[in-house]
Design a protein around this motif. Sequence first.
Motif, short mmCIF file in Angstrom:
data_model
loop_
_atom_site.label_atom_id
_atom_site.label_comp_id
_atom_site.label_asym_id
_atom_site.label_seq_id
_atom_site.Cartn_x
_atom_site.Cartn_y
_atom_site.Cartn_z
N ARG A 1 0.79 -1.16 -0.08
CA ARG A 1 0.12 0.07 0.13
C ARG A 1 0.70 1.17 -0.02
NH1 ARG A 1 -1.84 -3.88 3.23
NH2 ARG A 1 -4.20 -4.50 2.87
N TYR A 2 0.82 1.90 -1.24
CA TYR A 2 1.64 3.17 -1.24
C TYR A 2 0.76 4.49 -0.95
CZ TYR A 2 4.81 0.30 -3.84
OH TYR A 2 5.70 -0.88 -4.20
N THR A 3 1.07 5.16 0.01
CA THR A 3 0.35 6.59 0.24
C THR A 3 0.75 7.38 -0.83
OG1 THR A 3 0.11 6.15 2.63
CG2 THR A 3 0.01 8.48 1.88
N LEU A 4 -0.04 7.92 -1.47
CA LEU A 4 0.54 8.93 -2.71
C LEU A 4 0.51 10.44 -2.06
CD1 LEU A 4 -1.92 7.69 -5.52
CD2 LEU A 4 0.59 7.02 -5.14
N PRO A 5 1.41 11.05 -2.71
CA PRO A 5 1.74 12.55 -2.36
C PRO A 5 0.44 13.22 -1.90
CG PRO A 5 3.22 11.90 -4.11
CD PRO A 5 2.25 10.96 -4.07
N TRP A 6 0.77 13.96 -0.84
CA TRP A 6 -0.54 14.84 -0.51
C TRP A 6 -0.01 16.19 -0.21
CZ3 TRP A 6 -3.97 14.62 4.42
CH2 TRP A 6 -5.26 15.01 4.19
N GLU A 7 0.03 16.97 -1.53
CA GLU A 7 0.49 18.33 -1.42
C GLU A 7 -0.41 19.30 -0.82
OE1 GLU A 7 3.46 19.33 -2.43
OE2 GLU A 7 4.10 17.31 -3.62
N ALA A 8 -0.05 20.46 -0.49
CA ALA A 8 -1.20 21.49 0.02
C ALA A 8 -1.84 22.02 -1.34
CB ALA A 8 -0.18 22.77 0.69
N LEU B 1 -2.42 4.01 -3.64
CA LEU B 1 -2.19 3.04 -4.69
C LEU B 1 -2.18 1.85 -4.00
CD1 LEU B 1 -1.41 2.32 -7.66
CD2 LEU B 1 1.02 2.41 -6.83
N LEU B 2 -2.86 0.84 -4.33
CA LEU B 2 -2.79 -0.51 -3.69
C LEU B 2 -2.24 -1.49 -4.70
CD1 LEU B 2 -3.90 -2.46 -1.54
CD2 LEU B 2 -5.98 -2.45 -2.74
N GLU B 3 -1.39 -2.35 -4.28
CA GLU B 3 -0.66 -3.36 -5.29
C GLU B 3 -0.77 -4.71 -4.51
OE1 GLU B 3 3.27 -2.57 -7.07
OE2 GLU B 3 3.80 -4.35 -5.74
N ALA B 4 -1.09 -5.70 -5.35
CA ALA B 4 -1.22 -7.08 -5.02
C ALA B 4 -0.50 -7.98 -5.93
CB ALA B 4 -2.52 -7.72 -4.93
N VAL C 1 -0.51 -11.22 -7.91
CA VAL C 1 -1.37 -12.50 -8.06
C VAL C 1 -0.66 -13.54 -8.94
CG1 VAL C 1 -3.46 -11.17 -7.76
CG2 VAL C 1 -2.52 -11.39 -10.17
N GLU C 2 -1.07 -14.56 -8.53
CA GLU C 2 -0.17 -15.68 -9.11
C GLU C 2 -1.20 -16.07 -10.50
OE1 GLU C 2 2.61 -16.75 -8.89
OE2 GLU C 2 3.18 -16.43 -6.59
N THR C 3 -0.70 -15.96 -11.76
CA THR C 3 -1.35 -16.09 -13.03
C THR C 3 -0.56 -17.58 -13.50
OG1 THR C 3 -0.06 -15.14 -14.61
CG2 THR C 3 -1.56 -13.49 -13.36
N PRO C 4 -1.35 -18.14 -14.39
CA PRO C 4 -0.75 -19.30 -15.17
C PRO C 4 0.72 -19.19 -15.76
CG PRO C 4 -3.06 -19.26 -15.70
CD PRO C 4 -2.61 -18.06 -14.75
N SER C 5 0.95 -17.90 -15.96
CA SER C 5 2.19 -17.37 -16.79
C SER C 5 3.10 -16.85 -15.77
CB SER C 5 2.11 -16.37 -17.73
OG SER C 5 1.08 -16.82 -18.94
N GLY C 6 2.75 -17.01 -14.35
CA GLY C 6 3.62 -16.21 -13.30
C GLY C 6 3.04 -15.18 -12.57
N PRO C 7 3.87 -14.74 -11.75
CA PRO C 7 3.33 -13.50 -10.94
C PRO C 7 3.23 -12.46 -11.72
CG PRO C 7 5.54 -13.80 -10.40
CD PRO C 7 5.34 -14.98 -11.21
N LEU C 8 2.24 -11.49 -11.13
CA LEU C 8 1.54 -10.32 -12.08
C LEU C 8 1.32 -9.50 -10.94
CD1 LEU C 8 0.72 -8.76 -14.56
CD2 LEU C 8 -1.60 -9.70 -14.15
N ARG C 9 1.84 -8.19 -11.23
CA ARG C 9 1.45 -6.99 -10.04
C ARG C 9 0.25 -6.31 -10.64
NH1 ARG C 9 4.63 -3.00 -10.12
NH2 ARG C 9 6.12 -3.43 -11.74
N VAL C 10 -0.86 -6.38 -9.79
CA VAL C 10 -2.08 -5.68 -10.17
C VAL C 10 -2.13 -4.56 -9.41
CG1 VAL C 10 -4.41 -5.50 -10.39
CG2 VAL C 10 -3.16 -7.58 -10.96
N MET C 11 -2.30 -3.19 -9.69
CA MET C 11 -2.58 -2.09 -8.71
C MET C 11 -3.86 -1.26 -9.16
SD MET C 11 1.43 -0.69 -9.51
CE MET C 11 1.68 -0.91 -11.49
N THR C 12 -4.12 -0.85 -8.23
CA THR C 12 -5.48 0.26 -8.28
C THR C 12 -5.27 1.61 -7.64
OG1 THR C 12 -7.89 0.18 -8.73
CG2 THR C 12 -6.87 -0.83 -6.56
#
Length: 280
Positions: A103-110, A120-123, A125-136
């Motif tokens: 979990r990345y806290t994004l910059p919070w400027e004034a 930014l949330l990142e997980a 996940v294990e796919t048939p082709s190997g690991p994949l980073r999914v971010m939202t």
Amino acid sequence: MIRIITWNIQWGLGVDGTVDLKRLVSEARDLADFDVLCLQEVSDNFSDLKGNSGTNQFAELAGLLPGYTAIEGVALDIPDGTGGRRRFGNMLLSRLSVAQVLRYTLPWEAAATRNMPRLLLEAVVETPSGPLRVMTTHLEYSSDKLRRAQVEGIREAHRTAYERMVTLREDGPGTYALFPTSRSAVLTGDFNMRPDDPVKQRISEPFGNDAPALLDAWQVAHGSRPHPHSFCLYDQSNGAPHCCDFVFVTGDLADRVRRIDYDQEKQASDHQPVLLELDM
């Protein structure tokens, strides 16, 4: 093949003024038999949001999708004045096995406009082709300055993820144990900017450390064809219909994009869901 849906759910508030998470999950399933569901605007204990009873929607959504790993990405966490907490943010649900979550806290400027913390949330996940980073993520609505800073935060998170991938790191016990990761990534969310916004284009600029660029999946699949509208289709109180919800894939995944679809029929939120299908 894996299917990823991203959707700003507006805490389940539909065009009809009714909050209904069961309807929302049903409509997501109608769109696709998804492997990963990325959500924005999930609330907990916010009864003052329109139509909201104040329930813990993170828990409710997890209960509606048994068999999925439910990952909370709380960006706003404040007291409710009675000893409890009020929370708001993103969520990721995956029926694929999940390795490390970040979990990345994004910059919070004034900024003088109304605004709130973003995440930014990142997980991995294990796919048939190997690991994949999914971010939202969900970027600030009312400030271009904040969106610019938040995009730089996303780019930094992606850059450092790549550096960790290519750097031989010593394994260790307990909290130092290594978990699988990947240079390949999918970035989803409500970016609160239009396709031609230079800040949006900044997301796809090259990295100096050879990290794979984040490419707009719609443009990968359809070239210069305009993005379908994803916001304000059924309610123009926030402007004319336009696109502000995007999916990005790293360059190494470009030839695996089988389909990207903006569903413009759903009315369970003020945004439209977006589906990505990847050959994996």
